[in-house]
Write an enzyme that holds these catalytic residues in place. Structure first.
Site, mmCIF file in Angstrom:
data_model
loop_
_atom_site.group_PDB
_atom_site.id
_atom_site.type_symbol
_atom_site.label_atom_id
_atom_site.label_comp_id
_atom_site.label_asym_id
_atom_site.label_seq_id
_atom_site.Cartn_x
_atom_site.Cartn_y
_atom_site.Cartn_z
ATOM 1 N N GLY A 45 -7.079 17.759 -6.662
ATOM 2 C CA GLY A 45 -7.800 16.568 -6.218
ATOM 3 C C GLY A 45 -9.088 16.995 -5.543
ATOM 4 O O GLY A 45 -9.158 18.093 -4.966
ATOM 5 N N GLN A 50 -16.340 16.186 -0.152
ATOM 6 C CA GLN A 50 -16.117 17.631 -0.252
ATOM 7 C C GLN A 50 -17.220 18.351 -1.032
ATOM 8 O O GLN A 50 -17.278 19.576 -1.040
ATOM 9 C CB GLN A 50 -14.759 17.930 -0.902
ATOM 10 C CG GLN A 50 -13.586 17.476 -0.050
ATOM 11 C CD GLN A 50 -12.270 17.811 -0.713
ATOM 12 O OE1 GLN A 50 -11.811 17.075 -1.580
ATOM 13 N NE2 GLN A 50 -11.657 18.924 -0.339
ATOM 14 N N CYS A 98 -5.794 21.996 1.325
ATOM 15 C CA CYS A 98 -7.041 21.286 1.036
ATOM 16 C C CYS A 98 -8.124 22.311 0.729
ATOM 17 O O CYS A 98 -8.232 23.308 1.449
ATOM 18 C CB CYS A 98 -7.431 20.451 2.254
ATOM 19 S SG CYS A 98 -8.954 19.532 2.042
ATOM 20 N N LEU A 99 -8.913 22.062 -0.304
ATOM 21 C CA LEU A 99 -9.972 23.014 -0.661
ATOM 22 C C LEU A 99 -10.989 23.169 0.469
ATOM 23 O O LEU A 99 -11.654 24.195 0.574
ATOM 24 C CB LEU A 99 -10.687 22.568 -1.948
ATOM 25 C CG LEU A 99 -9.825 22.553 -3.224
ATOM 26 C CD1 LEU A 99 -10.622 21.988 -4.394
ATOM 27 C CD2 LEU A 99 -9.292 23.944 -3.556
ATOM 28 N N HIS A 140 -4.034 11.734 0.114
ATOM 29 C CA HIS A 140 -4.818 12.844 0.662
ATOM 30 C C HIS A 140 -6.308 12.650 0.330
ATOM 31 O O HIS A 140 -7.168 12.787 1.202
ATOM 32 C CB HIS A 140 -4.291 14.176 0.103
ATOM 33 C CG HIS A 140 -5.061 15.373 0.562
ATOM 34 N ND1 HIS A 140 -4.518 16.329 1.402
ATOM 35 C CD2 HIS A 140 -6.327 15.786 0.310
ATOM 36 C CE1 HIS A 140 -5.432 17.263 1.630
ATOM 37 N NE2 HIS A 140 -6.541 16.960 0.984
ATOM 38 N N GLU A 141 -6.601 12.333 -0.931
ATOM 39 C CA GLU A 141 -8.006 12.165 -1.342
ATOM 40 C C GLU A 141 -8.607 10.906 -0.726
ATOM 41 O O GLU A 141 -9.777 10.898 -0.336
ATOM 42 C CB GLU A 141 -8.126 12.127 -2.869
ATOM 43 C CG GLU A 141 -7.631 13.388 -3.584
ATOM 44 C CD GLU A 141 -8.172 14.669 -2.988
ATOM 45 O OE1 GLU A 141 -9.330 14.689 -2.514
ATOM 46 O OE2 GLU A 141 -7.431 15.674 -2.970
ATOM 47 N N HIS A 144 -9.895 11.489 2.612
ATOM 48 C CA HIS A 144 -11.218 12.138 2.620
ATOM 49 C C HIS A 144 -12.354 11.122 2.644
ATOM 50 O O HIS A 144 -13.333 11.300 3.371
ATOM 51 C CB HIS A 144 -11.398 13.031 1.386
ATOM 52 C CG HIS A 144 -10.851 14.419 1.545
ATOM 53 N ND1 HIS A 144 -11.295 15.283 2.525
ATOM 54 C CD2 HIS A 144 -9.921 15.100 0.840
ATOM 55 C CE1 HIS A 144 -10.645 16.435 2.413
ATOM 56 N NE2 HIS A 144 -9.796 16.354 1.404
HETATM 57 NI NI NI Z 1 -8.430 17.796 0.745
#
Ligand code: NI
Length: 188
Positions: A45, A50, A98-99, A140-141, A144
């Site tokens: 995701g 991000q 998370c990236l 989760h996304e 963000h």
């Molecule tokens: Ni994330």
């Protein structure tokens, strides 16, 4: 085009994203770039903040975890201007990563199911329900684009334990297999 991924400490990750206007942004191009960026980092995701864009858009692709999770084969989607209508079902815990927060994983409790309204990359309107891992990836996304990170869901005690690691990430002192954008705090 592969974007560098914005990491913990950058203010864009704490901001609520703005709605997109149809015709103003090339959402096909942007979703292609987001998929490419996500795949380059082995993510499932990726949300627009991000890559430094404070807009309400994210992409998901569950196909890399198809072997562990059933039903992921069709879970490659673009969400534009999404609104979660409701979350329901029991809460369950799962270790999330998370990236934007490399090398840290923590258990997060989330509701099992949700109903969401969104537009896809062709501006087609959808209202759908998701559950299990699909719902979790979306939650989760979605967080963000609301300016929320998974570390905001953990206890103050656990967060305190992670403080040093998080500070290092914000200084770029972390190893990643993908390119990152190191936050500039302006503080000395
Ligand atoms: Ni994330």
């Amino acid at each position: 085009m592969i974007y560098p991924i914005v990491v913990y400490g950058d203010p864009v990750l704490k901001k609520r994203g703005k709605d997109l206007e149809k015709g103003k942004t090339d959402v096909i191009q942007l979703s292609n770039d987001m998929f490419e960026t996500m795949e380059g980092a082995n993510g499932i995701g990726l949300a627009a903040p991000q890559i430094g864009k404070s807009i309400r858009m994210f992409v998901v692709d569950g196909t890399p975890i198809e072997d562990d999770e059933e039903d992921m084969s069709d879970f490659r989607k673009v969400f534009i201007n999404p609104e979660i209508i409701e979350e329901y079902g029991d809460e369950w815990a799962f270790e999330e990563g998370c990236l934007s927060i490399p090398d840290i994983r923590e258990e997060v409790e989330r509701h099992e199911k949700l109903k969401i309204h969104y537009f896809d990359e062709n501006w087609k309107e959808h209202e759908e329900e998701f559950d299990g891992m699909k719902a979790r990836i979306i939650q989760h996304e979605y967080d963000h684009i609301e300016g929320v990170l998974f570390t905001d869901h953990i206890s103050p005690f656990k967060k305190k334990l992670l403080k040093g690691k998080l500070t290092n990430i914000s200084k770029g002192k972390v190893k990643t297999s993908y390119r990152i954008k190191i936050p500039i705090t302006g503080k000395r």
